[in-house]
Every structure is written in C-alpha cells, then in structure tokens.
Design a protein around this motif. Structure first.
Motif, PDB file in Angstrom:
ATOM      1  N   ARG A  58      65.487  16.371  18.711  1.00 35.14           N
ATOM      2  CA  ARG A  58      66.615  17.294  18.920  1.00 35.14           C
ATOM      3  C   ARG A  58      66.117  18.705  19.184  1.00 35.14           C
ATOM      4  O   ARG A  58      66.581  19.383  20.118  1.00 35.14           O
ATOM      5  CB  ARG A  58      67.511  17.280  17.692  1.00 35.14           C
ATOM      6  N   ASP A  59      65.168  19.154  18.403  1.00 38.90           N
ATOM      7  CA  ASP A  59      64.672  20.517  18.545  1.00 38.90           C
ATOM      8  C   ASP A  59      63.822  20.696  19.792  1.00 38.90           C
ATOM      9  O   ASP A  59      63.752  21.803  20.343  1.00 38.90           O
ATOM     10  CB  ASP A  59      63.861  20.905  17.308  1.00 38.90           C
ATOM     11  N   ARG A  60      63.195  19.613  20.262  1.00 39.64           N
ATOM     12  CA  ARG A  60      62.358  19.707  21.458  1.00 39.64           C
ATOM     13  C   ARG A  60      63.164  19.681  22.746  1.00 39.64           C
ATOM     14  O   ARG A  60      62.818  20.351  23.718  1.00 39.64           O
ATOM     15  CB  ARG A  60      61.327  18.567  21.486  1.00 39.64           C
ATOM     16  N   VAL A  61      64.213  18.857  22.795  1.00 42.25           N
ATOM     17  CA  VAL A  61      64.885  18.635  24.083  1.00 42.25           C
ATOM     18  C   VAL A  61      65.810  19.777  24.466  1.00 42.25           C
ATOM     19  O   VAL A  61      66.152  19.934  25.648  1.00 42.25           O
ATOM     20  CB  VAL A  61      65.671  17.308  24.091  1.00 42.25           C
ATOM     21  N   GLY A  62      66.251  20.592  23.514  1.00 37.60           N
ATOM     22  CA  GLY A  62      67.111  21.724  23.841  1.00 37.60           C
ATOM     23  C   GLY A  62      68.587  21.369  23.823  1.00 37.60           C
ATOM     24  O   GLY A  62      68.981  20.198  23.816  1.00 37.60           O
ATOM     25  N   ALA A  63      69.397  22.416  23.865  1.00 33.89           N
ATOM     26  CA  ALA A  63      70.836  22.262  23.661  1.00 33.89           C
ATOM     27  C   ALA A  63      71.515  21.456  24.759  1.00 33.89           C
ATOM     28  O   ALA A  63      72.471  20.716  24.493  1.00 33.89           O
ATOM     29  CB  ALA A  63      71.489  23.640  23.545  1.00 33.89           C
ATOM     30  N   HIS A  64      71.058  21.585  26.005  1.00 28.31           N
ATOM     31  CA  HIS A  64      71.748  20.892  27.104  1.00 28.31           C
ATOM     32  C   HIS A  64      71.645  19.381  26.952  1.00 28.31           C
ATOM     33  O   HIS A  64      72.663  18.679  26.957  1.00 28.31           O
ATOM     34  CB  HIS A  64      71.170  21.319  28.454  1.00 28.31           C
ATOM     35  N   TRP A  65      70.429  18.881  26.835  1.00 30.41           N
ATOM     36  CA  TRP A  65      70.253  17.433  26.723  1.00 30.41           C
ATOM     37  C   TRP A  65      70.821  16.923  25.408  1.00 30.41           C
ATOM     38  O   TRP A  65      71.449  15.869  25.352  1.00 30.41           O
ATOM     39  CB  TRP A  65      68.784  17.062  26.868  1.00 30.41           C
ATOM     40  N   TRP A  66      70.618  17.693  24.323  1.00 32.02           N
ATOM     41  CA  TRP A  66      71.112  17.241  23.030  1.00 32.02           C
ATOM     42  C   TRP A  66      72.631  17.136  23.012  1.00 32.02           C
ATOM     43  O   TRP A  66      73.200  16.344  22.243  1.00 32.02           O
ATOM     44  CB  TRP A  66      70.633  18.156  21.912  1.00 32.02           C
ATOM     45  N   SER A  67      73.320  17.878  23.865  1.00 37.02           N
ATOM     46  CA  SER A  67      74.789  17.826  23.866  1.00 37.02           C
ATOM     47  C   SER A  67      75.301  16.428  24.163  1.00 37.02           C
ATOM     48  O   SER A  67      76.374  16.037  23.684  1.00 37.02           O
ATOM     49  CB  SER A  67      75.353  18.819  24.894  1.00 37.02           C
ATOM     50  N   THR A  68      74.540  15.633  24.936  1.00 37.81           N
ATOM     51  CA  THR A  68      74.924  14.239  25.168  1.00 37.81           C
ATOM     52  C   THR A  68      74.043  13.270  24.389  1.00 37.81           C
ATOM     53  O   THR A  68      74.506  12.204  23.985  1.00 37.81           O
ATOM     54  CB  THR A  68      74.853  13.883  26.664  1.00 37.81           C
ATOM     55  N   MET A  69      72.797  13.633  24.151  1.00 36.64           N
ATOM     56  CA  MET A  69      71.908  12.751  23.394  1.00 36.64           C
ATOM     57  C   MET A  69      72.440  12.489  21.990  1.00 36.64           C
ATOM     58  O   MET A  69      72.272  11.393  21.435  1.00 36.64           O
ATOM     59  CB  MET A  69      70.503  13.343  23.324  1.00 36.64           C
ATOM     60  N   ARG A  70      73.090  13.491  21.402  1.00 41.11           N
ATOM     61  CA  ARG A  70      73.606  13.344  20.042  1.00 41.11           C
ATOM     62  C   ARG A  70      74.702  12.281  19.951  1.00 41.11           C
ATOM     63  O   ARG A  70      75.016  11.791  18.863  1.00 41.11           O
ATOM     64  CB  ARG A  70      74.151  14.685  19.537  1.00 41.11           C
ATOM     65  N   LEU A  71      75.291  11.900  21.092  1.00 40.92           N
ATOM     66  CA  LEU A  71      76.318  10.865  21.107  1.00 40.92           C
ATOM     67  C   LEU A  71      75.720   9.459  21.062  1.00 40.92           C
ATOM     68  O   LEU A  71      76.425   8.498  20.761  1.00 40.92           O
ATOM     69  CB  LEU A  71      77.185  10.997  22.361  1.00 40.92           C
ATOM     70  N   ALA A  72      74.440   9.341  21.381  1.00 41.67           N
ATOM     71  CA  ALA A  72      73.799   8.023  21.426  1.00 41.67           C
ATOM     72  C   ALA A  72      73.487   7.541  20.013  1.00 41.67           C
ATOM     73  O   ALA A  72      73.157   8.332  19.126  1.00 41.67           O
ATOM     74  CB  ALA A  72      72.524   8.081  22.251  1.00 41.67           C
ATOM     75  N   GLY A  73      73.585   6.231  19.799  1.00 43.79           N
ATOM     76  CA  GLY A  73      73.120   5.666  18.544  1.00 43.79           C
ATOM     77  C   GLY A  73      71.623   5.885  18.401  1.00 43.79           C
ATOM     78  O   GLY A  73      70.875   5.800  19.380  1.00 43.79           O
TER      79      GLY A  73
END
Length: 254
Positions: free
Chosen positions: A158-173
């Motif tokens: 989460r901390d490496r990928v940045g806010a843009h990618w994490w905005s959708t990555m956080r939805l993944a299981g």
C-alpha cells in the motif's frame, strides 16, 4: 450493474454494461484495478461509443466477489470470465484488456476461442517475471509468501504503490491480490507470448513509446500482431493519454 455466478460455490463476477450494437466490447482491468474506473472514459469516447460494452471486474477485484477458496491462476480467471460472458450471452467479443487483464484475455482467447473475435492488449504481461522484493507491482507482491502478505506485507505494498493505484487495489481481496500476482509473474505453459503468437484472430498490442521497443516485437509482427507505441503515457495508457489511446483502439477495431 449486472452479475453472473461463475463458480460452483456461487461466487459472482459483476460488470457495468452500456447498451449498443454488436459486436460486444469487453473491457478487462489489470492487477488491483477495476474496469469502470480505468475504462469508462474509453468506452464512451466518441470514437468507441455505441457498442454494447461490458466493463467487467475479475473475480477478487472491484465490484466482484472475493472468494478465498479460488485459485486465481490466469486460467482460473479466464474460465471465470468465460462463464460470465456466457451468462451474458456474449460471443465473438472484442476484448480491450490492460496489463494482467491482457494476460487473462490471451488465455481466454486460447481456451474459449468462440468468445473472442479481436484482442487489443494494453501493455499486457506476455512473459514470466522475477519476484523482486520491494518492487511496487506484481513482482513485489509475489515476493511475499501468502502468509507474509496477509500478515502485513499488504500494508507495505500500500505504501509503495501510492494513492492512485491503492484507490482501486484496496478493493481487491488480499488473497486474490497475492495469488493473482504470484500466478501472473509465474505465467502460463505455454507462455502468454506463445499463446498470443498462435492465435488467429486480429491482435493489437499497445505500449508506451517511452518504454522503448517491445521485446520480441518483430516476431509478434511476423505472426500478425500489430504493435503500436503510444506517446506521452506510462503503463496506464488509457488514463495518461486518452485521446491517442482511443484513436489507436478505434484503428485496431476498425
């Protein structure tokens, strides 16, 4: 929002559907992404609008279910996507697929050829990759064991990928994210590149111009794959340069 059961345990894939004419266009996102967020602008662009379009979320991602018992291999993803398309009464679709989604689309076209009539691959993974601890993408995620990732590795990612990618990555299981990344870097046998070379349908590969020549581009072109470099963009071509992306995609589907 539409949905279909795609596993024997009742897990559902979901998609946003836009009405329009045939052939159907299916948009498939990459690892840790979601198709409505990445492809809505493309699907409604004047050069591409008017077709029935499915902005579909792979199992474990976005709006779709996140089963922890699912394997999340590229073949698993392709078969689940095939089940969703069959339930949606789709055949002979034009697939526009980004990154890992492009790898899934290649496997889908190989395993379920009646479902796919054209491929537009957007900087897709064609070859196995090394596992690289500390990397931001799939190589970095796959460098963890599943236990390590669930125990706290996901927060480091989460901390490496940045806010843009994490905005959708956080939805993944979290299991889905790790297993998908692990199987993506492992690839398939034959490789995704070899499967792509063997396909007989029209195929286009879009890549960022700044990345330089695509490895193996001459062999791809010799097999009939159109390789197109897009200027002024990074990996997320459709978001970074939507105008040129729409033109290139429209040309590929003409």
């Amino acid at each position: 929002m539409r949905n279909a059961i795609v596993t024997s345990k009742g897990d559902r894939i979901r998609w946003v559907e836009l009405p329009g004419r045939e052939p159907v266009r299916v948009y498939v996102h990459g690892l840790g992404a979601t198709s409505p967020a990445y492809f809505t602008g493309t699907a409604v662009h004047p050069l591409l609008a008017g077709h029935r379009s499915l902005l579909i979320d792979l199992l474990g991602h976005g709006h779709s279910d996140r089963p922890t018992s699912f394997g999340y291999t590229l073949e698993d993803h392709a078969d689940a996507l095939a089940a969703a398309l069959t339930a949606a009464d789709v055949s002979g679709a034009e697939l526009i697929a980004h990154s890992m989604g492009g790898s899934v689309a290649i496997v889908l076209a190989s395993r379920h050829p009646h479902l796919v009539s054209r491929l537009v691959l957007v900087d897709a993974n064609l070859d196995p990759l090394p596992r690289v601890p500390g990397a931001a993408g799939s190589s970095g995620i796959a460098a963890y064991t599943e236990e390590e990732f669930l125990d706290g590795g996901w927060a480091e990612v989460r901390d490496r990928v940045g806010a843009h990618w994490w905005s959708t990555m956080r939805l993944a299981g979290r299991e889905a994210l790790h297993r998908s990344a692990t199987h993506l870097v492992a690839g398939t046998v034959p490789t995704m590149r070899e499967l792509l070379l063997d396909l007989k349908i029209p195929r286009t590969f879009l890549l960022p111009e700044a990345d330089g020549p695509l490895p193996g581009a001459d062999e791809l072109r010799a097999a009939g794959v159109s390789v197109v470099a897009i200027r002024d963009c990074g990996h997320n071509i459709m978001l970074d340069n939507p105008r040129d992306f729409a033109h290139a995609t429209a040309d590929a589907l003409a």
